[in-house]
Design a protein around this motif. Structure first.
Motif, mmCIF file in Angstrom:
data_model
loop_
_atom_site.group_PDB
_atom_site.id
_atom_site.type_symbol
_atom_site.label_atom_id
_atom_site.label_comp_id
_atom_site.label_asym_id
_atom_site.label_seq_id
_atom_site.Cartn_x
_atom_site.Cartn_y
_atom_site.Cartn_z
ATOM 1 N N ASP A 62 -2.589 1.895 1.107
ATOM 2 C CA ASP A 62 -3.376 2.694 2.042
ATOM 3 C C ASP A 62 -2.791 2.602 3.447
ATOM 4 O OD1 ASP A 62 -5.217 3.570 0.161
ATOM 5 O OD2 ASP A 62 -6.540 1.853 0.463
ATOM 6 N N ILE A 63 -3.219 3.496 4.297
ATOM 7 C CA ILE A 63 -2.793 3.498 5.693
ATOM 8 C C ILE A 63 -3.358 2.253 6.387
ATOM 9 C CG2 ILE A 63 -4.755 4.873 6.486
ATOM 10 C CD1 ILE A 63 -2.803 6.233 8.462
ATOM 11 N N GLU A 64 -2.561 1.665 7.257
ATOM 12 C CA GLU A 64 -3.023 0.533 8.052
ATOM 13 C C GLU A 64 -2.403 0.615 9.436
ATOM 14 O OE1 GLU A 64 -0.615 -3.313 6.999
ATOM 15 O OE2 GLU A 64 -1.146 -2.323 5.132
ATOM 16 N N LEU A 65 -3.059 -0.004 10.401
ATOM 17 C CA LEU A 65 -2.558 -0.026 11.768
ATOM 18 C C LEU A 65 -1.867 -1.359 12.036
ATOM 19 C CD1 LEU A 65 -5.517 1.595 13.704
ATOM 20 C CD2 LEU A 65 -3.386 2.651 12.974
ATOM 21 N N VAL A 66 -0.689 -1.282 12.651
ATOM 22 C CA VAL A 66 0.103 -2.464 12.973
ATOM 23 C C VAL A 66 0.453 -2.404 14.450
ATOM 24 C CG1 VAL A 66 2.246 -3.700 12.496
ATOM 25 C CG2 VAL A 66 1.048 -2.535 10.637
ATOM 26 N N GLN A 67 0.388 -3.554 15.126
ATOM 27 C CA GLN A 67 0.702 -3.599 16.551
ATOM 28 C C GLN A 67 2.170 -3.987 16.740
ATOM 29 O OE1 GLN A 67 -1.686 -6.287 18.880
ATOM 30 N NE2 GLN A 67 -1.348 -5.103 20.732
ATOM 31 N N LYS A 102 7.049 -5.468 20.239
ATOM 32 C CA LYS A 102 7.901 -5.121 21.382
ATOM 33 C C LYS A 102 7.115 -4.503 22.533
ATOM 34 C CE LYS A 102 12.314 -2.999 22.440
ATOM 35 N NZ LYS A 102 13.488 -2.326 21.900
ATOM 36 N N ASN A 103 6.242 -3.506 22.228
ATOM 37 C CA ASN A 103 5.543 -2.812 23.312
ATOM 38 C C ASN A 103 4.018 -2.924 23.254
ATOM 39 O OD1 ASN A 103 4.694 -0.944 21.388
ATOM 40 N ND2 ASN A 103 6.376 0.473 21.831
ATOM 41 N N GLY A 104 3.477 -3.585 22.212
ATOM 42 C CA GLY A 104 2.037 -3.811 22.127
ATOM 43 C C GLY A 104 1.229 -2.628 21.628
ATOM 44 N N ARG A 105 1.878 -1.478 21.434
ATOM 45 C CA ARG A 105 1.154 -0.300 20.951
ATOM 46 C C ARG A 105 0.958 -0.366 19.440
ATOM 47 N NH1 ARG A 105 4.439 4.146 24.352
ATOM 48 N NH2 ARG A 105 6.085 3.165 23.166
ATOM 49 N N PHE A 106 -0.070 0.339 18.980
ATOM 50 C CA PHE A 106 -0.355 0.384 17.550
ATOM 51 C C PHE A 106 0.322 1.593 16.923
ATOM 52 C CE2 PHE A 106 -3.671 -2.381 19.043
ATOM 53 C CZ PHE A 106 -3.813 -3.292 18.016
ATOM 54 N N TYR A 107 0.716 1.438 15.668
ATOM 55 C CA TYR A 107 1.236 2.567 14.912
ATOM 56 C C TYR A 107 0.694 2.492 13.495
ATOM 57 C CZ TYR A 107 4.707 -0.866 13.315
ATOM 58 O OH TYR A 107 5.332 -1.972 12.794
ATOM 59 N N ALA A 108 0.636 3.652 12.851
ATOM 60 C CA ALA A 108 0.128 3.731 11.486
ATOM 61 C C ALA A 108 1.288 3.588 10.512
ATOM 62 C CB ALA A 108 -0.579 5.066 11.268
ATOM 63 N N THR A 109 1.048 2.850 9.445
ATOM 64 C CA THR A 109 2.073 2.641 8.436
ATOM 65 C C THR A 109 1.416 2.416 7.084
ATOM 66 O OG1 THR A 109 4.105 1.409 7.912
ATOM 67 C CG2 THR A 109 2.234 0.145 8.768
ATOM 68 N N THR A 110 2.201 2.296 6.059
ATOM 69 C CA THR A 110 1.724 1.914 4.734
ATOM 70 C C THR A 110 2.684 0.879 4.160
ATOM 71 O OG1 THR A 110 2.957 3.652 3.595
ATOM 72 C CG2 THR A 110 0.705 4.170 4.254
ATOM 73 N N ARG A 111 2.160 0.017 3.339
ATOM 74 C CA ARG A 111 3.010 -0.941 2.641
ATOM 75 C C ARG A 111 3.602 -0.234 1.423
ATOM 76 N NH1 ARG A 111 -0.032 -6.791 2.773
ATOM 77 N NH2 ARG A 111 -0.501 -6.730 4.991
ATOM 78 N N LYS A 112 4.883 -0.467 1.194
ATOM 79 C CA LYS A 112 5.566 0.139 0.049
ATOM 80 C C LYS A 112 6.365 -0.926 -0.678
ATOM 81 C CE LYS A 112 6.343 4.574 2.327
ATOM 82 N NZ LYS A 112 7.363 5.531 2.767
ATOM 83 N N CYS A 113 6.506 -0.748 -1.971
ATOM 84 C CA CYS A 113 7.386 -1.610 -2.761
ATOM 85 C C CYS A 113 7.857 -0.826 -3.972
ATOM 86 C CB CYS A 113 6.680 -2.904 -3.172
ATOM 87 S SG CYS A 113 5.390 -2.703 -4.399
ATOM 88 N N PHE A 114 8.812 -1.368 -4.650
ATOM 89 C CA PHE A 114 9.362 -0.746 -5.845
ATOM 90 C C PHE A 114 9.198 -1.693 -7.021
ATOM 91 C CE2 PHE A 114 11.438 1.271 -2.319
ATOM 92 C CZ PHE A 114 11.524 2.589 -2.702
ATOM 93 N N ILE A 115 8.864 -1.124 -8.196
ATOM 94 C CA ILE A 115 8.819 -1.903 -9.424
ATOM 95 C C ILE A 115 9.609 -1.159 -10.494
ATOM 96 C CG2 ILE A 115 6.616 -3.043 -8.916
ATOM 97 C CD1 ILE A 115 5.264 -1.124 -10.883
ATOM 98 N N SER A 116 10.199 -1.914 -11.388
ATOM 99 C CA SER A 116 10.952 -1.315 -12.486
ATOM 100 C C SER A 116 10.001 -0.833 -13.571
ATOM 101 C CB SER A 116 11.911 -2.338 -13.088
ATOM 102 O OG SER A 116 12.831 -2.766 -12.128
ATOM 103 N N SER A 117 10.436 0.155 -14.338
ATOM 104 C CA SER A 117 9.655 0.632 -15.475
ATOM 105 C C SER A 117 10.616 1.056 -16.585
ATOM 106 C CB SER A 117 8.764 1.808 -15.068
ATOM 107 O OG SER A 117 9.529 2.990 -14.970
ATOM 108 N N THR A 118 10.072 1.271 -17.740
ATOM 109 C CA THR A 118 10.860 1.776 -18.864
ATOM 110 C C THR A 118 10.611 3.261 -19.086
ATOM 111 O OG1 THR A 118 9.121 1.131 -20.417
ATOM 112 C CG2 THR A 118 10.887 -0.467 -20.017
ATOM 113 N N PHE A 119 9.966 3.924 -18.109
ATOM 114 C CA PHE A 119 9.626 5.340 -18.249
ATOM 115 C C PHE A 119 10.852 6.224 -18.071
ATOM 116 C CE2 PHE A 119 5.562 3.782 -16.072
ATOM 117 C CZ PHE A 119 4.961 3.471 -17.277
ATOM 118 N N ASP A 120 10.832 7.363 -18.753
ATOM 119 C CA ASP A 120 11.822 8.386 -18.441
ATOM 120 C C ASP A 120 11.291 9.156 -17.233
ATOM 121 O OD1 ASP A 120 9.796 10.060 -19.431
ATOM 122 O OD2 ASP A 120 10.883 10.557 -21.264
#
Length: 97
Positions: free
Chosen positions: A11-16, A19-37
């Protein structure tokens, strides 16, 4: 066989900015392997998996911010933990005690 890497996004989250103290919106991302085509993997776009994307410490590495070109040093990455992971880990620790 072929392996397809799946990109998971939280989900979207705010991170400060440190360097400049301002907030920005981001999301956590990761990759996982699968056996799917590819057609099977594509069918999961927009679906939700029970669990969370958690921050884990790692060896420092350089990361380039795409919007600004700024290169920063990071010492963390993200990994997916299934919803029952915490309960299973707790159960295993209790059995060991």
């Amino acid at each position: 066989g072929n392996f397809m890497s799946l990109e998971l996004q939280g989900d979207i989250e705010l991170v400060q900015s440190q360097k400049n103290g301002r907030f920005y919106a981001t999301t956590r991302k990761c990759f996982i392997s699968s056996t799917f085509d590819e057609p099977t993997a594509t069918s999961f776009i927009g679906k939700e998996l029970p669990g969370e994307i958690t921050r884990v410490e790692c060896d420092p590495y350089d990361y380039t911010i795409q919007d600004t070109g700024e290169v920063i040093s990071l010492a963390h990455s993200y990994t997916y933990k299934p919803a029952d992971y915490k309960a299973e880990t707790k159960r295993m620790v209790e059995q060991m005690a």
